[in-house]
Scaffold this motif. Structure first.
Motif, mmCIF file in Angstrom:
data_model
loop_
_atom_site.group_PDB
_atom_site.id
_atom_site.type_symbol
_atom_site.label_atom_id
_atom_site.label_comp_id
_atom_site.label_asym_id
_atom_site.label_seq_id
_atom_site.Cartn_x
_atom_site.Cartn_y
_atom_site.Cartn_z
ATOM 1 N N THR A 36 0.810 -1.228 0.000
ATOM 2 C CA THR A 36 0.000 0.000 0.000
ATOM 3 C C THR A 36 0.841 1.275 0.000
ATOM 4 N N GLY A 37 2.077 1.188 0.485
ATOM 5 C CA GLY A 37 2.949 2.371 0.470
ATOM 6 C C GLY A 37 3.123 2.904 -0.941
ATOM 7 N N TYR A 40 0.501 5.584 -1.750
ATOM 8 C CA TYR A 40 0.799 6.917 -1.198
ATOM 9 C C TYR A 40 1.945 7.561 -1.989
ATOM 10 N N ARG A 41 2.895 6.729 -2.387
ATOM 11 C CA ARG A 41 4.018 7.249 -3.162
ATOM 12 C C ARG A 41 3.546 7.794 -4.518
ATOM 13 N N SER A 101 5.244 10.333 2.868
ATOM 14 C CA SER A 101 5.001 10.358 4.298
ATOM 15 C C SER A 101 4.187 11.614 4.669
ATOM 16 N N SER A 104 0.454 11.414 3.455
ATOM 17 C CA SER A 104 -0.314 10.371 4.150
ATOM 18 C C SER A 104 -0.825 10.815 5.511
ATOM 19 N N ARG A 110 -6.142 9.742 3.522
ATOM 20 C CA ARG A 110 -6.155 8.396 4.118
ATOM 21 C C ARG A 110 -7.504 7.709 3.872
ATOM 22 N N ARG A 131 1.102 0.492 6.927
ATOM 23 C CA ARG A 131 1.273 1.046 8.285
ATOM 24 C C ARG A 131 0.028 0.846 9.145
ATOM 25 N N ASP A 132 -1.137 0.734 8.461
ATOM 26 C CA ASP A 132 -2.414 0.727 9.190
ATOM 27 C C ASP A 132 -3.306 -0.420 8.720
ATOM 28 N N ARG A 189 10.815 10.383 9.004
ATOM 29 C CA ARG A 189 9.666 9.644 8.480
ATOM 30 C C ARG A 189 8.996 8.860 9.607
ATOM 31 N N ASP A 193 5.171 9.231 10.667
ATOM 32 C CA ASP A 193 4.286 8.069 10.527
ATOM 33 C C ASP A 193 3.708 7.634 11.886
ATOM 34 N N ARG A 196 1.274 11.000 13.579
ATOM 35 C CA ARG A 196 0.164 11.685 12.919
ATOM 36 C C ARG A 196 -1.125 11.386 13.692
HETATM 37 O O1 DC Z 1 5.952 1.650 2.909
HETATM 38 P P1 DC Z 1 6.468 2.848 2.187
HETATM 39 O O2 DC Z 1 7.802 3.303 2.734
HETATM 40 O O3 DC Z 1 6.519 2.673 0.708
HETATM 41 O O4 DC Z 1 5.402 4.009 2.480
HETATM 42 C C1 DC Z 1 5.581 5.337 2.081
HETATM 43 C C2 DC Z 1 4.797 6.264 3.027
HETATM 44 O O5 DC Z 1 3.407 6.037 2.861
HETATM 45 C C3 DC Z 1 5.084 6.049 4.496
HETATM 46 O O6 DC Z 1 6.107 6.913 4.982
HETATM 47 C C4 DC Z 1 3.771 6.317 5.179
HETATM 48 C C5 DC Z 1 2.737 6.110 4.111
HETATM 49 N N1 DC Z 1 1.923 4.906 4.295
HETATM 50 C C6 DC Z 1 0.843 4.995 5.134
HETATM 51 O O7 DC Z 1 0.651 6.034 5.765
HETATM 52 N N2 DC Z 1 -0.002 3.946 5.268
HETATM 53 C C7 DC Z 1 0.218 2.800 4.601
HETATM 54 N N3 DC Z 1 -0.648 1.774 4.738
HETATM 55 C C8 DC Z 1 1.347 2.672 3.758
HETATM 56 C C9 DC Z 1 2.199 3.754 3.642
#
Ligand code: DC
Length: 262
Positions: A36-37, A40-41, A101, A104, A110, A131-132, A189, A193, A196
């Motif tokens: 899922t990151g 957001y990227r 970051s 997000s 979100r 992350r969530d 970061r 993360d 927030r």
């Molecule tokens: O996992 P990643 O490093 O590719 O994620 C990039 C950014 O996206 C991370 O710093 C926070 C956000 N992110 C998030 O808030 N929730 C997620 N489920 C995945 C990533």
């Protein structure tokens, strides 16, 4: 019984090895891996290209309305399509990493992402990583892991990755990357993360916490795979996944592959 198929959630901070572990776990049990990151990227990339401040929540919310993000699980890894264009190769730049970051943090962004992710994972048969995932996206996931490691170990891995042949977060591989810069960016970061207001990074109460600080990739995988195997057997959840489980010896894992991504 009309039950959806298995969902495994893997959450944790940057550099803990989530992406590497999720990729192998998915291949091992015949599941799709959704990172899922990358979503957001991709959105952060669009904001940067449009010169939109990643802290401007109103402008980002307007941008989101006209944005399509699609994550595709392929055998070679995740492909992310931004407005129909493959941006997989552009989303790992350091600038995008920090912007991801930042974008997000905003609740409207979100909420949009969570809806997309629920839709993608709805049928199950997935390892979803982020992350969530265990706390918000799929609080009813069948098995949840929180993969952690000390900040020192995580920045050391990033540093090794940066000095090696793989492109990384903090600088192109060809540059002489300072470990201090990597450590600082990782901490920034982490802070964002974890602190927030909306769905901060934290383990779900029922997540299995795996600390990879002193473990190799193989040790982490052994531990996680055996927990998955036990849970599947206990809950009669995924006989088909146990049946498709591949012996470790047939898996293609590079001899030098480490816990470097994610
Ligand atoms: O996992 P990643 O490093 O590719 O994620 C990039 C950014 O996206 C991370 O710093 C926070 C956000 N992110 C998030 O808030 N929730 C997620 N489920 C995945 C990533």
């Amino acid at each position: 019984m009309n039950r959806r198929r298995l969902i495994i959630a893997i959450d944790g901070p940057a550099g803990a090895g989530k992406s590497t572990v999720a990729k192998h776990l998915a291949a091992h049990f015949g599941l799709l891996n959704l990172e899922t990151g990358a979503m957001y990227r991709a959105f952060a990339l669009k904001a940067l290209r449009g010169d939109i401040d990643p802290d401007d929540s109103a402008a980002l919310a307007r941008l989101a309305v006209s944005t399509s993000i699609v994550l595709e699980a392929t055998p070679a890894g995740n492909r992310v399509l931004l407005d129909g264009t493959d941006v997989t190769g552009s989303i790992r730049d350091p600038e995008v990493t920090q912007a991801a970051s930042k974008v997000s943090v905003h609740p409207a962004i979100r909420a949009w992402m969570v809806d997309l992710q629920r839709e993608m994972g709805r049928a199950g048969g997935v390892v979803m990583e982020g992350r969530d995932i265990g706390t918000v996206v799929f609080p009813d996931a069948d098995i949840k892991f929180f993969l952690d490691a000390s900040p020192e170990a995580r920045s050391q891995r990033r540093y090794e990755q940066a000095s090696g042949p793989v492109a990384v977060e903090s600088a192109p591989a060809s540059e002489d990357v300072s470990q201090a810069v990597i450590t600082r960016e990782l901490r920034e970061r982490d802070d964002r993360d974890r602190n927030r207001a909306q769905s901060p990074l934290r383990p779900a109460p029922d997540a299995v916490i795996v600390d990879s600080t002193f473990l190799t990739l193989d040790q982490v995988l052994e531990r996680i795979e055996s927990i998955v195997r036990e849970r599947l057997a206990e809950q009669h959840l995924g006989d088909e996944h146990l049946a498709t489980e591949r012996p470790r010896s047939t898996e293609r894992r590079g001899a030098t592959e480490r816990l470097v991504q994610g």
